[in-house]
Design a protein around this motif. Sequence first.
Motif, PDB file in Angstrom:
ATOM      1  N   PHE A 151       3.696  -4.495   3.351  1.00 15.88           N
ATOM      2  CA  PHE A 151       3.513  -3.142   3.865  1.00 15.88           C
ATOM      3  C   PHE A 151       2.558  -2.353   2.983  1.00 15.88           C
ATOM      4  O   PHE A 151       1.649  -1.672   3.471  1.00 15.88           O
ATOM      5  CB  PHE A 151       4.858  -2.409   3.962  1.00 15.88           C
ATOM      6  N   ASN A 152       2.762  -2.437   1.673  1.00 14.34           N
ATOM      7  CA  ASN A 152       1.899  -1.703   0.745  1.00 14.34           C
ATOM      8  C   ASN A 152       0.455  -2.197   0.801  1.00 14.34           C
ATOM      9  O   ASN A 152      -0.480  -1.400   0.699  1.00 14.34           O
ATOM     10  CB  ASN A 152       2.442  -1.792  -0.683  1.00 14.34           C
ATOM     11  N   GLN A 153       0.253  -3.500   0.982  1.00 12.49           N
ATOM     12  CA  GLN A 153      -1.105  -4.032   1.100  1.00 12.49           C
ATOM     13  C   GLN A 153      -1.777  -3.510   2.368  1.00 12.49           C
ATOM     14  O   GLN A 153      -2.946  -3.128   2.349  1.00 12.49           O
ATOM     15  CB  GLN A 153      -1.091  -5.570   1.118  1.00 12.49           C
ATOM     16  N   CYS A 154      -1.041  -3.477   3.470  1.00 16.06           N
ATOM     17  CA  CYS A 154      -1.608  -2.970   4.721  1.00 16.06           C
ATOM     18  C   CYS A 154      -1.892  -1.477   4.625  1.00 16.06           C
ATOM     19  O   CYS A 154      -2.922  -1.005   5.108  1.00 16.06           O
ATOM     20  CB  CYS A 154      -0.667  -3.269   5.886  1.00 16.06           C
ATOM     21  N   LEU A 155      -0.997  -0.743   3.990  1.00 22.41           N
ATOM     22  CA  LEU A 155      -1.218   0.689   3.793  1.00 22.41           C
ATOM     23  C   LEU A 155      -2.472   0.930   2.958  1.00 22.41           C
ATOM     24  O   LEU A 155      -3.286   1.807   3.270  1.00 22.41           O
ATOM     25  CB  LEU A 155       0.001   1.320   3.126  1.00 22.41           C
ATOM     26  N   HIS A 156      -2.651   0.138   1.911  1.00 22.96           N
ATOM     27  CA  HIS A 156      -3.839   0.255   1.072  1.00 22.96           C
ATOM     28  C   HIS A 156      -5.102  -0.041   1.884  1.00 22.96           C
ATOM     29  O   HIS A 156      -6.119   0.652   1.737  1.00 22.96           O
ATOM     30  CB  HIS A 156      -3.740  -0.698  -0.118  1.00 22.96           C
ATOM     31  N   SER A 196     -14.863   0.702  10.710  1.00 23.20           N
ATOM     32  CA  SER A 196     -13.709   0.611  11.609  1.00 23.20           C
ATOM     33  C   SER A 196     -12.431   0.577  10.787  1.00 23.20           C
ATOM     34  O   SER A 196     -12.356  -0.051   9.732  1.00 23.20           O
ATOM     35  CB  SER A 196     -13.808  -0.628  12.497  1.00 23.20           C
ATOM     36  N   VAL A 197     -11.425   1.261  11.296  1.00 23.73           N
ATOM     37  CA  VAL A 197     -10.126   1.329  10.624  1.00 23.73           C
ATOM     38  C   VAL A 197      -9.161   0.403  11.366  1.00 23.73           C
ATOM     39  O   VAL A 197      -9.024   0.511  12.583  1.00 23.73           O
ATOM     40  CB  VAL A 197      -9.585   2.775  10.620  1.00 23.73           C
ATOM     41  N   PRO A 198      -8.500  -0.512  10.659  1.00 24.92           N
ATOM     42  CA  PRO A 198      -7.551  -1.413  11.332  1.00 24.92           C
ATOM     43  C   PRO A 198      -6.259  -0.668  11.674  1.00 24.92           C
ATOM     44  O   PRO A 198      -5.365  -0.530  10.852  1.00 24.92           O
ATOM     45  CB  PRO A 198      -7.314  -2.506  10.285  1.00 24.92           C
ATOM     46  N   TRP A 199      -6.173  -0.173  12.908  1.00 22.30           N
ATOM     47  CA  TRP A 199      -5.013   0.639  13.290  1.00 22.30           C
ATOM     48  C   TRP A 199      -3.840  -0.196  13.759  1.00 22.30           C
ATOM     49  O   TRP A 199      -2.694   0.144  13.525  1.00 22.30           O
ATOM     50  CB  TRP A 199      -5.391   1.617  14.398  1.00 22.30           C
ATOM     51  N   SER A 200      -4.113  -1.281  14.461  1.00 23.26           N
ATOM     52  CA  SER A 200      -3.004  -2.030  15.057  1.00 23.26           C
ATOM     53  C   SER A 200      -2.499  -3.107  14.109  1.00 23.26           C
ATOM     54  O   SER A 200      -3.174  -3.517  13.159  1.00 23.26           O
ATOM     55  CB  SER A 200      -3.441  -2.672  16.379  1.00 23.26           C
ATOM     56  N   GLY A 201      -1.298  -3.567  14.389  1.00 21.52           N
ATOM     57  CA  GLY A 201      -0.734  -4.662  13.613  1.00 21.52           C
ATOM     58  C   GLY A 201      -1.583  -5.909  13.720  1.00 21.52           C
ATOM     59  O   GLY A 201      -1.740  -6.654  12.753  1.00 21.52           O
ATOM     60  N   PHE A 202      -2.159  -6.153  14.899  1.00 19.44           N
ATOM     61  CA  PHE A 202      -3.009  -7.327  15.084  1.00 19.44           C
ATOM     62  C   PHE A 202      -4.253  -7.241  14.214  1.00 19.44           C
ATOM     63  O   PHE A 202      -4.687  -8.238  13.642  1.00 19.44           O
ATOM     64  CB  PHE A 202      -3.393  -7.490  16.561  1.00 19.44           C
ATOM     65  N   ASP A 203      -4.848  -6.048  14.123  1.00 20.94           N
ATOM     66  CA  ASP A 203      -6.020  -5.874  13.261  1.00 20.94           C
ATOM     67  C   ASP A 203      -5.680  -6.189  11.809  1.00 20.94           C
ATOM     68  O   ASP A 203      -6.441  -6.846  11.103  1.00 20.94           O
ATOM     69  CB  ASP A 203      -6.550  -4.440  13.343  1.00 20.94           C
ATOM     70  N   LEU A 204      -4.534  -5.708  11.357  1.00 23.45           N
ATOM     71  CA  LEU A 204      -4.134  -5.947   9.965  1.00 23.45           C
ATOM     72  C   LEU A 204      -3.836  -7.419   9.719  1.00 23.45           C
ATOM     73  O   LEU A 204      -4.217  -7.972   8.688  1.00 23.45           O
ATOM     74  CB  LEU A 204      -2.923  -5.083   9.620  1.00 23.45           C
TER      75      LEU A 204
END
Length: 93
Positions: A32-37, A53-61
């Motif tokens: 979670f912290n890595q995705c938030l970063h 582009s900002v990875p907004w979706s879970g799939f993007d992350l």
Amino acid sequence: MTRHTSFRFCLDPTVEQQAVLSRHVGTARFAFNQCLHTVKSALTARRTDPTVSVPWSGFDLINQHGTAARLLSPIAGIRRVRSVRAAVTATPP
């Protein structure tokens, strides 16, 4: 009329199960912290360059972190897993 019922459960894990649960929780917190970063870094970069582009979706992350993991060599990946495991299981000061 629909009636909704909820149940409450209490876990009473053994010492071994508690260790496994702690590792799972620590790993989830780390991910979670890595995705938030990743999202915060992209938002900061977007302030100066609107084309970022900002990875907004879970799939993007998932895709972004999966690509980064594939770029690591197997040996570097093993070292990373060990360092992450050590960081997650370390007791806070």
